[in-house]
Motif scaffolding. Structure first.
Motif, PDB file in Angstrom:
ATOM      1  N   ALA A  99      28.783   1.172   8.146  1.00 29.01           N
ATOM      2  CA  ALA A  99      27.951  -0.027   8.089  1.00 29.01           C
ATOM      3  C   ALA A  99      28.516  -1.030   7.086  1.00 29.01           C
ATOM      4  O   ALA A  99      28.571  -2.242   7.362  1.00 29.01           O
ATOM      5  CB  ALA A  99      26.522   0.354   7.708  1.00 29.01           C
ATOM      6  N   VAL A 100      28.939  -0.538   5.919  1.00 29.47           N
ATOM      7  CA  VAL A 100      29.503  -1.432   4.902  1.00 29.47           C
ATOM      8  C   VAL A 100      30.776  -2.096   5.414  1.00 29.47           C
ATOM      9  O   VAL A 100      30.987  -3.310   5.216  1.00 29.47           O
ATOM     10  CB  VAL A 100      29.781  -0.632   3.605  1.00 29.47           C
ATOM     11  N   ILE A 101      31.627  -1.330   6.094  1.00 29.35           N
ATOM     12  CA  ILE A 101      32.878  -1.882   6.638  1.00 29.35           C
ATOM     13  C   ILE A 101      32.574  -2.900   7.734  1.00 29.35           C
ATOM     14  O   ILE A 101      33.193  -3.974   7.797  1.00 29.35           O
ATOM     15  CB  ILE A 101      33.772  -0.747   7.164  1.00 29.35           C
ATOM     16  N   SER A 102      31.614  -2.578   8.609  1.00 27.28           N
ATOM     17  CA  SER A 102      31.268  -3.498   9.698  1.00 27.28           C
ATOM     18  C   SER A 102      30.764  -4.828   9.151  1.00 27.28           C
ATOM     19  O   SER A 102      31.118  -5.900   9.662  1.00 27.28           O
ATOM     20  CB  SER A 102      30.207  -2.861  10.608  1.00 27.28           C
ATOM     21  N   ILE A 103      29.936  -4.763   8.107  1.00 23.58           N
ATOM     22  CA  ILE A 103      29.428  -6.002   7.508  1.00 23.58           C
ATOM     23  C   ILE A 103      30.566  -6.793   6.878  1.00 23.58           C
ATOM     24  O   ILE A 103      30.600  -8.030   6.951  1.00 23.58           O
ATOM     25  CB  ILE A 103      28.335  -5.678   6.472  1.00 23.58           C
ATOM     26  N   GLU A 104      31.524  -6.079   6.268  1.00 24.80           N
ATOM     27  CA  GLU A 104      32.672  -6.773   5.672  1.00 24.80           C
ATOM     28  C   GLU A 104      33.452  -7.533   6.740  1.00 24.80           C
ATOM     29  O   GLU A 104      33.867  -8.686   6.531  1.00 24.80           O
ATOM     30  CB  GLU A 104      33.581  -5.766   4.964  1.00 24.80           C
ATOM     31  N   LEU A 105      33.640  -6.919   7.897  1.00 26.44           N
ATOM     32  CA  LEU A 105      34.333  -7.590   9.003  1.00 26.44           C
ATOM     33  C   LEU A 105      33.533  -8.794   9.492  1.00 26.44           C
ATOM     34  O   LEU A 105      34.107  -9.846   9.816  1.00 26.44           O
ATOM     35  CB  LEU A 105      34.565  -6.597  10.145  1.00 26.44           C
ATOM     36  N   ALA A 106      32.216  -8.638   9.531  1.00 24.91           N
ATOM     37  CA  ALA A 106      31.369  -9.748   9.960  1.00 24.91           C
ATOM     38  C   ALA A 106      31.455 -10.912   8.977  1.00 24.91           C
ATOM     39  O   ALA A 106      31.450 -12.087   9.382  1.00 24.91           O
ATOM     40  CB  ALA A 106      29.925  -9.281  10.102  1.00 24.91           C
TER      41      ALA A 106
END
Length: 578
Positions: free
Chosen positions: A33-40
């Motif tokens: 989730a943290v990585i996905s938000i970083e990409l977003a």
């Protein structure tokens, strides 16, 4: 490169077990989730870069309708960015505390497993201040690993996203110098790359000493804090000896190490900050300098200029990630080195316990005695201390061990307990037999008196009535009303009272083998005699082995074993029944 590979391998070894543990799905889910938000968030940066071109073009063309529309677009993007940033921080902190809880439990288990903590001290390993490593270093490792990892991920994705944009903008706004256009494909990309390489090389050259300085600073801080705690724990002895001046001087010397190393950090940080601040400020204007000639030649609009500068800044920042996180990276490497040393020290202590050249403690089925087989106890430097072969401590028998000071009596007890590894031979203990060691100064954990007496068992193992009875038997009935009181009992009670509490603990646990290492030395002879009679009455089946120097103890033991010098070591001589 070897240092980088070694550091990354160490980080993987420390970090990966959590994501394979029983908490792996929660950890993996939070990390994803943290990585996905970083990409977003990077995607929003790309959209904001495109927005800046439209917005400033609208300003240049006095297009009010487009201006209003782009204000709305910005509000939408900003709202999404804020919401994602807030939840990324929340989920990041959630992952940190779950990871820290698991890693702390893991290190506590390894450090306190089968006396590893004690053997680490005996070996003189460099894993100083394990309290700091388990508390502070674990916390810093997790925080810095996630921080650096997300920074690197952001940089890679940003670079891949913006380098395409910047390459296209370089073609739209060719390099314009002296009234001429120079067709250099992607010249803005190359400019950002050269600028980042220059900054990274100088940052490494200026800041590399910070890694070792950070490592030393943590060590000196921990040493100073440890000795402050030690002075507090021994305040009575210091006061009695009027040792305040000596303590103050010793503490001040340790603090001077903190200060001197800090001056080194200050000096090196000043140079690094001077460069990185200059580098960051120059990065603001550098892309405008490159693209301004094309703008004034009317090759691009204001929006294109600002978009180009923004894209250049994103690419340059991504390429310069090493510069921006260098101080964090230096501190992180010092933390990784400390945890690596801690793990290595634990592994050495565990391997030493059962390896060649160490005393083995085995379990004998069907036996009714503790047998010392070809036992040779040595000092840590390898010098022989005590030799014993074929000696048995028979079940139900009460044995007195005597000998001159320094002959190794207490060390022999440690070898029988399995915590002294230096030597050869083995100690065979009957299978499933319980062994309790009571030293001259017993240990009581900070907490309730009931929990301190029940230690190492659970507080609820014995009822309050059982503990009160034991206290009455050992001559401390006045403590019966204080069972729920929490205190530092090693500081609250006199040594004689502590020794009585230790014997109360033995009465409650009823061990098969009870070793008393001058465990009544602080009591007067009548009190000592009364307590030995109490043990004989209440624990008739317990094998008691005592170390003592008083001749009056012989009346309470059936056997006397003396320590006599035999060349360069002491040997056990089984004397006549006491």
């Amino acid at each position: 490169m070897n240092n980088i590979r070694s550091t990354l391998a160490t980080v993987w070894r420390i970090a990966s077990p959590y994501f394979r543990s029983e908490d792996k799905w929660a950890g993996r889910g939070l990390l994803a989730a943290v990585i996905s938000i970083e990409l977003a968030l990077v995607a929003i940066d790309v959209l904001l870069n495109q927005w800046s071109s439209r917005f400033f073009n609208a300003l240049q063309e006095y297009d009010f309708d487009v201006f209003v529309r782009e204000i709305g677009v910005f509000c939408l993007l900003a709202t999404c960015f804020i919401a994602l940033a807030v939840y990324q921080l929340y989920l990041n902190q959630w992952l940190q505390i779950r990871w820290r809880r698991w890693l702390t439990r893991h290190y506590l288990g390894e450090w306190l497993h089968r006396a590893n903590h004690y053997r680490m001290q005996l070996q003189g390993d460099t894993a100083d201040n394990p309290d700091q490593r388990i508390s502070e270093d674990v916390k810093l490792f997790i925080e810095r690993t996630l921080d650096i990892g997300l920074n690197l991920l952001n940089s890679v994705v940003t670079l891949l996203s913006f380098v395409v944009i910047l390459w296209g903008l370089s073609a739209a706004a060719p390099l314009h110098l002296f009234g001429k256009d120079f067709d250099i494909p992607g010249y803005m990309v190359w400019g950002a790359l050269i600028y980042a390489i220059f900054g990274t090389a100088l940052t490494q050259w200026i800041g590399s000493p910070l890694v070792q300085l950070g490592f030393q600073q943590q060590r000196y801080e921990a040493d100073f804090r440890f000795n402050l705690v030690r002075a507090r724990e021994n305040s009575e002895q210091i006061a009695l000896l009027k040792g305040e001046s000596a303590e103050r001087q010793a503490l001040w010397q340790r603090f001077n190490s903190v200060v001197e190393n800090w001056y080194g950090i200050m000096s090196r940080t000043k140079r690094l900050t001077a460069f990185t601040a200059s580098y960051s400020q120059a990065a603001v204007i550098f892309p405008y300098v490159l693209v301004a000639p094309a703008y004034f030649a009317k090759k691009i609009q204001l929006g294109g200029m600002t978009q180009t500068a923004s894209a250049f800044g994103s690419v340059q920042k991504a390429l310069s990630v090493f510069v921006t996180i260098y101080r964090t990276l230096a501190d992180w490497r010092a933390v990784v080195a400390r945890l690596d040393g801690f793990e290595t020290s634990i592994a050495r202590a565990a391997a030493f316990a059962g390896g060649a050249g160490s005393i083995g403690v085995t379990s004998s089925s069907g036996g009714k005695a503790i047998d010392l087989r070809a036992l040779e106890v040595r000092l840590p430097d390898g010098k022989p201390l005590v030799a014993a072969d074929g000696l048995s401590l028979r079940s139900g028998e009460r044995t007195l061990l005597t000998g001159p000071s320094g002959s190794g009596k207490s060390t022999l007890f440690r070898a029988i307990a399995g915590i002294w590894p230096f030597g050869d031979g083995s100690v065979a203990i009957p299978e499933n037999a319980s062994v309790m060691m009571l030293p001259q100064r017993p240990y009581f954990p900070i907490g309730t008196l009931q929990g301190a007496i029940a230690y190492p068992g659970e507080t609820e193992r014995f009822s309050a009535d059982q503990i009160r009875d034991a206290l009455t038997l050992v001559g401390l009935p006045q403590l019966g009303s204080r069972l729920a009181e929490e205190a530092h009992w090693n500081r609250m009670l006199s040594l004689g009272e502590q020794q009585r509490l230790g014997l109360a603990r033995a009465l409650l646990h009823r061990p098969d083998y009870l070793f008393l290492d001058e465990a009544t030395a602080s009591l007067d002879e009548p009190s000592e005699a009364a307590l030995y009679k109490l043990l004989a009455t209440r624990l008739p089946q317990t094998t008691v082995v005592s170390i003592g120097h008083r001749s009056t103890l012989e009346a309470f033991h059936q056997r006397n074993i003396g320590m006599v010098r035999d060349g360069d070591h002491f040997a056990l001589r089984d004397g006549k029944p006491a």
